[in-house]
Design a protein around this motif. Structure first.
Motif, PDB file in Angstrom:
ATOM      1  N   GLY A  69      23.541  92.082 -26.737  1.00 16.74           N
ATOM      2  CA  GLY A  69      23.428  90.642 -26.895  1.00 16.74           C
ATOM      3  C   GLY A  69      22.429  90.011 -25.950  1.00 16.74           C
ATOM      4  O   GLY A  69      21.553  90.693 -25.396  1.00 16.74           O
ATOM      5  N   PRO A 214      26.662  81.098 -21.954  1.00 22.42           N
ATOM      6  CA  PRO A 214      26.880  81.354 -23.384  1.00 22.42           C
ATOM      7  C   PRO A 214      27.805  80.309 -23.994  1.00 22.42           C
ATOM      8  O   PRO A 214      28.684  79.766 -23.322  1.00 22.42           O
ATOM      9  N   VAL A 218      28.544  82.850 -29.140  1.00 20.10           N
ATOM     10  CA  VAL A 218      28.157  84.093 -28.461  1.00 20.10           C
ATOM     11  C   VAL A 218      29.388  84.840 -27.973  1.00 20.10           C
ATOM     12  O   VAL A 218      29.492  86.070 -28.127  1.00 20.10           O
TER      13      VAL A 218
END
Length: 252
Positions: A69, A214, A218
């Motif tokens: 990510g 985030p 996310v």
């Protein structure tokens, strides 16, 4: 603080960002200048939200964020929980997204991939969390506040005077009991035992005054993939968790 920054130590700019969440930022910075090993309680909702996960599951989420990510914001470990700092508003939005993803599988008779996963605790407006100390060894080079705003906090090396009662005694009504509620921006009671480094530490420490955080989407993505990896069975022993290193230069 040494010029060779360690990802597990909070920089002065990171400390200023954390302190800005409290009601009295200068007092918090003065405390950390005097006692860099002191954890404090900070409110959530304005500067950051915090998503708290069990240590093992939080580690899986963190691995997914860094391996596949965009990276993560500041992350701390405190008393068996993983604290993932998130953008304000995440605590309100994430539970709804998790429910939409059938996070518990309550209405299904079949076993889902999340049945064995404990729920995440989302801390937002009106909540407060205890954050670990900025550093265990080096003091922070933060600007000193005015004398009127400085805190008179004894250092851990100072001994108790023989004439003063022990912290466990209740003879002095002015000394709060360790079980009393601690207001945001203050350290734990002087008589309380500080958590060990392995139980209270930064995994990804804040290093700027505006760290990337985030959002709920996310963290939902990371939680779903962590749940998938949780059901995998390996014949190999788990790796040393303390040996994991995250490349903070990839953080957005």
């Amino acid at each position: 603080m040494s010029s060779a920054w360690n990802a597990s130590d909070v920089t002065p700019d990171g400390a200023a960002w954390l302190a800005s969440a409290g009601t009295y930022p200068r007092s918090t910075l003065a405390l950390w200048e005097e006692r860099p090993d002191a954890p404090v309680v900070l409110p959530c909702g304005s500067v950051f939200d915090v998503v708290s996960a069990p240590a093992m599951f939080g580690r899986r989420m963190l691995d997914r964020l860094w391996d596949d990510g965009p990276g993560s914001g500041p992350v701390a470990q405190f008393r068996g929980r993983m604290l993932l700092f998130a953008a304000p508003g995440t605590a309100q939005r994430l539970p709804a997204l998790l429910e939409w993803e059938e996070w518990g599988g309550r209405d299904s008779r079949e076993t889902t991939r999340t049945d064995a996963v404990p729920p995440l605790l989302c801390h937002g407006t009106g909540d407060a969390v205890t954050v670990p100390a900025p550093s265990k060894s080096a003091s922070l080079s933060v600007p000193a506040p005015p004398e009127s705003a400085s805190l008179s906090v004894p250092t851990p090396s100072e001994s108790v005077s023989p004439a003063a009662p022990a912290p466990s005694e209740s003879a002095s009504p002015a000394a709060p009991a360790p079980s009393d509620r601690v207001s945001p921006g203050t350290p734990p009671p002087a008589g309380a035992t500080a958590p060990a480094r392995s139980a209270s530490r930064w995994l990804v420490a804040p290093d700027t005054r505006q760290p990337w955080l985030p959002g709920p989407e996310v963290l939902l993505w990371a939680a779903v993939r962590a749940a998938r990896s949780a059901v995998r069975i390996s014949i190999f022993p788990p790796a040393d968790q303390d040996a994991k290193v995250y490349d903070v230069s990839r953080r957005r």
